[in-house]
Write a protein that holds these residues in place. Structure first.
Motif, short mmCIF file in Angstrom:
data_model
loop_
_atom_site.label_atom_id
_atom_site.label_comp_id
_atom_site.label_asym_id
_atom_site.label_seq_id
_atom_site.Cartn_x
_atom_site.Cartn_y
_atom_site.Cartn_z
N ASP A 96 -4.10 3.16 -7.82
CA ASP A 96 -2.95 3.64 -7.04
C ASP A 96 -3.25 3.56 -5.55
OD1 ASP A 96 -1.47 4.14 -9.31
OD2 ASP A 96 -1.87 6.31 -9.33
N LEU A 97 -4.43 4.00 -5.16
CA LEU A 97 -4.81 3.93 -3.75
C LEU A 97 -4.88 2.48 -3.26
CD1 LEU A 97 -7.57 6.69 -3.47
CD2 LEU A 97 -5.32 6.70 -2.37
N ASN A 98 -5.45 1.61 -4.09
CA ASN A 98 -5.53 0.19 -3.72
C ASN A 98 -4.15 -0.43 -3.54
OD1 ASN A 98 -8.19 -0.74 -3.32
ND2 ASN A 98 -8.59 -0.69 -5.51
N GLU A 99 -3.22 -0.10 -4.41
CA GLU A 99 -1.86 -0.61 -4.28
C GLU A 99 -1.23 -0.13 -2.98
OE1 GLU A 99 0.45 0.32 -7.78
OE2 GLU A 99 -0.93 -0.79 -9.08
N GLN A 100 -1.48 1.12 -2.64
CA GLN A 100 -0.96 1.65 -1.38
C GLN A 100 -1.55 0.89 -0.19
OE1 GLN A 100 -1.19 5.97 -1.05
NE2 GLN A 100 -0.99 6.13 -3.28
N VAL A 101 -2.82 0.59 -0.26
CA VAL A 101 -3.48 -0.15 0.82
C VAL A 101 -2.91 -1.56 0.92
CG1 VAL A 101 -5.68 -1.16 1.58
CG2 VAL A 101 -5.61 1.20 0.75
N MET A 102 -2.69 -2.21 -0.21
CA MET A 102 -2.16 -3.58 -0.20
C MET A 102 -0.76 -3.64 0.38
SD MET A 102 -3.53 -4.74 -3.90
CE MET A 102 -4.05 -6.43 -3.91
N GLU A 103 0.04 -2.62 0.14
CA GLU A 103 1.42 -2.61 0.61
C GLU A 103 1.54 -2.02 2.02
OE1 GLU A 103 3.40 -0.35 -2.41
OE2 GLU A 103 3.09 -1.89 -3.93
N LEU A 104 0.44 -1.60 2.56
CA LEU A 104 0.42 -0.88 3.82
C LEU A 104 0.62 -1.77 5.03
CD1 LEU A 104 -0.33 1.88 5.20
CD2 LEU A 104 -2.68 1.09 5.16
N ASP A 105 1.40 -1.27 5.95
CA ASP A 105 1.49 -1.86 7.27
C ASP A 105 0.46 -1.10 8.11
OD1 ASP A 105 2.04 -2.65 9.84
OD2 ASP A 105 4.11 -1.92 9.85
N LYS A 106 -0.64 -1.76 8.44
CA LYS A 106 -1.75 -1.06 9.10
C LYS A 106 -1.39 -0.51 10.48
CE LYS A 106 -5.52 -2.95 6.47
NZ LYS A 106 -6.77 -3.65 6.46
N SER A 107 -0.27 -0.94 11.01
CA SER A 107 0.16 -0.36 12.29
C SER A 107 0.84 1.00 12.07
CB SER A 107 1.10 -1.32 13.02
OG SER A 107 2.30 -1.48 12.29
N ASP A 108 1.15 1.31 10.82
CA ASP A 108 1.75 2.61 10.48
C ASP A 108 0.62 3.63 10.37
OD1 ASP A 108 3.02 4.83 9.45
OD2 ASP A 108 4.03 3.74 7.83
N ARG A 162 -15.06 1.40 -0.46
CA ARG A 162 -14.42 0.10 -0.27
C ARG A 162 -12.96 0.27 0.17
NH1 ARG A 162 -17.87 -1.78 -4.59
NH2 ARG A 162 -16.40 -1.15 -6.16
N ILE A 163 -12.29 1.26 -0.40
CA ILE A 163 -10.90 1.51 -0.01
C ILE A 163 -10.86 1.94 1.45
CG2 ILE A 163 -8.94 3.08 -0.31
CD1 ILE A 163 -9.59 3.02 -3.34
N LEU A 164 -11.72 2.88 1.82
CA LEU A 164 -11.75 3.36 3.20
C LEU A 164 -12.13 2.24 4.18
CD1 LEU A 164 -13.34 6.86 2.56
CD2 LEU A 164 -11.01 6.40 3.37
N ALA A 165 -13.04 1.37 3.77
CA ALA A 165 -13.43 0.25 4.64
C ALA A 165 -12.25 -0.71 4.84
CB ALA A 165 -14.62 -0.50 4.03
N GLY A 166 -11.40 -0.84 3.85
CA GLY A 166 -10.24 -1.71 3.95
C GLY A 166 -9.18 -1.17 4.90
N LEU A 167 -9.32 0.07 5.29
CA LEU A 167 -8.36 0.67 6.21
C LEU A 167 -8.80 0.58 7.65
CD1 LEU A 167 -7.52 3.88 4.15
CD2 LEU A 167 -6.05 1.88 4.50
N GLN A 168 -9.96 0.01 7.90
CA GLN A 168 -10.48 -0.08 9.28
C GLN A 168 -9.77 -1.13 10.06
OE1 GLN A 168 -12.49 2.29 10.21
NE2 GLN A 168 -12.70 3.02 8.14
#
Length: 168
Positions: A96-108, A162-168
């Protein structure tokens, strides 16, 4: 000789980093290859190997994740490149967290913060379960069952990192 013996400390998940740092400098000075310039080739090679071991030990003892892996390895409870099977309920949360990261606009930034908060919350929850084991670890007292709980935590934390690193 394991890293704990090398540094003259008891095996523990909670390391006195100041004492380790002090011992590191002491060992480094005594075994630095530059001090063996006039020695035989064999003595120079030994000093070089010792220096590399001291550096690796220091790096491991200073890093909580590497320390967990090292202790579990000493106990024969973890293998290099092990394919560890995590519980399905945890994997669903991570998916679920990974899906949220994939769909995420990192500027948000609000969405990024929300996912970080969720991952950190999950990480804190899994740590709470093993914190007493890690805080009171003793080679002669801590059971294999307890160490397997630490192993489970270790692999879960790797997923969350890994999830947190993908948010950097």
């Amino acid at each position: 000789m394991n890293y704990f013996e090398l540094f003259g400390i008891e095996p523990s998940f909670t390391i006195d980093t100041a004492a380790v740092k002090k011992k590191f400098y002491e060992l480094s000075r005594a075994n630095h290859p530059d001090f063996f310039g006039g020695a035989t080739t064999e003595e120079q090679n030994t000093a070089l190997e010792q220096s590399a071991t001291i550096n690796e030990a220091y790096k491991t003892l200073q890093n909580k994740d590497q320390l967990i892996k090292y202790i579990l390895g000493l106990k024969g409870l973890i293998q290099e490149e092990e394919k560890y099977q995590l519980p399905p309920d945890f994997l669903m949360e991570v998916m679920d967290l990974n899906e949220q990261v994939m769909e995420l606009d990192k500027s948000d930034t609000a969405a990024v913060a929300a996912i970080k908060a969720a991952a950190n919350k999950l990480q804190n929850e899994i740590y709470e379960a093993i914190e007493p084991i890690m805080a009171h670890y003793s080679e002669s007292v801590t059971t294999e069952k307890e160490l397997l709980q630490v192993k489970d935590y270790y692999f879960k934390k790797k997923y969350l990192d890994r999830i947190l690193a993908g948010l950097q």
